[in-house]
Design an enzyme around this catalytic site. Structure first.
Site, PDB file in Angstrom:
ATOM      1  N   ASP A 122       0.552  -0.988   0.090  1.00 30.61           N
ATOM      2  CA  ASP A 122      -0.066   0.017   0.062  1.00 30.61           C
ATOM      3  C   ASP A 122       0.936   1.344  -0.142  1.00 30.61           C
ATOM      4  OD1 ASP A 122      -1.987  -1.868   0.119  1.00 30.61           O
ATOM      5  OD2 ASP A 122      -3.012  -0.892   2.016  1.00 30.61           O
ATOM      6  N   HIS A 129       3.764  -2.194   3.133  1.00 28.40           N
ATOM      7  CA  HIS A 129       3.746  -0.968   2.587  1.00 28.40           C
ATOM      8  C   HIS A 129       4.936  -0.726   1.714  1.00 28.40           C
ATOM      9  CE1 HIS A 129       0.916  -0.542   5.618  1.00 28.40           C
ATOM     10  NE2 HIS A 129       0.264   0.323   5.088  1.00 28.40           N
TER      11      HIS A 129
HETATM   12 ZN   LIG Z   1      -2.709   2.970   3.128  1.00 24.64          ZN
END
Ligand SMILES: [Zn+2]
Length: 248
Positions: free
Chosen positions: A71, A216
């Site tokens: 992400d 991430h």
């Molecule tokens: Zn996020």
């Protein structure tokens, strides 16, 4: 009719047929040589749910699998490193990208797509969709769709709400825009920067068949994520997991 001419004609026909057969065999051989190694080979038969416009996944889909998701990117420093590790382990992932980062680094979004990964929608500015009105929701999701579509040729059908923030209104608005909401089942909590070893441990302890793993590649210093990734992928592969991507 002159017999010699007829024979000559037959030889010509025979030669022409041989050429046609050779050409057909040639095509079959080329096709056979290409298809097993071709990562873009269509897999619609194996995945009837995949929409026609979705990026084809390698066929057949692995029965034992996880979904790796990254992400908040793309990020100039960490996204290329994540892509490098994924390539080294021949793993495909889904990237939920923030539109304003796509706008900053369009070439990275293109690169991710061209490497066979899936690029999906994580809003324009990492907004908490629960706090938005209808017009702002439309703006956050629609502008991100456009930015991604411009680089990949595909409009995302998956929407990951930032913070996992879902409400009845978020569900209804997502549906109205044709989006499937996708959260996760295993949170690596890499964003808390607990150290690479802790990230590895948390993922491997909680993983099971069909897990959607949250990590991430953007939104901050992701060096621990990059450091953790090889051990995670090595272990998952050793346990027989394959990697599926999301196209919703
Ligand atoms: Zn996020």
């Amino acid at each position: 009719m002159d017999v010699r001419l007829t024979r000559a004609g037959n030889r010509m026909v025979g030669l022409a047929m041989m050429l046609v057969v050779s050409a057909v065999i040639g095509i079959v051989v080329v096709a056979a040589a290409k298809s097993p190694a071709d990562p873009n080979a269509p897999s619609s038969a194996a995945d009837p749910k995949a929409p026609a416009a979705a990026k084809p996944s390698p066929a057949p889909l692995p029965a034992k699998y996880v979904v790796l998701t990254f992400d908040d990117g793309p990020d100039a420093e960490y996204t290329p490193k994540v892509l490098g590790v994924l390539a080294a382990y021949e793993a495909k992932a889904t990237f939920f990208e923030v539109g304003e980062n796509v706008h900053k680094h369009p070439e990275l979004t293109k690169k991710i797509h061209e490497a066979g990964h899936s690029v999906q929608n994580h809003t324009w500015s990492h907004a908490d969709l629960r706090k938005l009105g209808a017009a702002a929701f439309q703006q956050q999701v629609g502008s991100t769709d456009q930015a991604i579509q411009a680089q990949t040729g595909r409009t995302p059908a998956c929407l990951r709400p930032p913070y996992g923030g879902v409400s009845a209104a978020v569900r209804q608005r997502a549906k109205a825009m044709g989006k499937d909401l996708v959260v996760w089942t295993v949170d690596s909590r890499d964003w808390t920067k607990p150290g690479a070893a802790a990230i590895v441990q948390r993922v491997l302890k909680n993983v099971h068949n069909g897990s959607v793993i949250l990590m991430h590649d953007g939104g901050g210093n992701r060096s621990q994520t990059v450091a953790a990734l090889p051990a995670i992928l090595k272990s998952l592969k050793a346990q027989g997991y394959g990697f599926r991507t999301l196209s919703c």
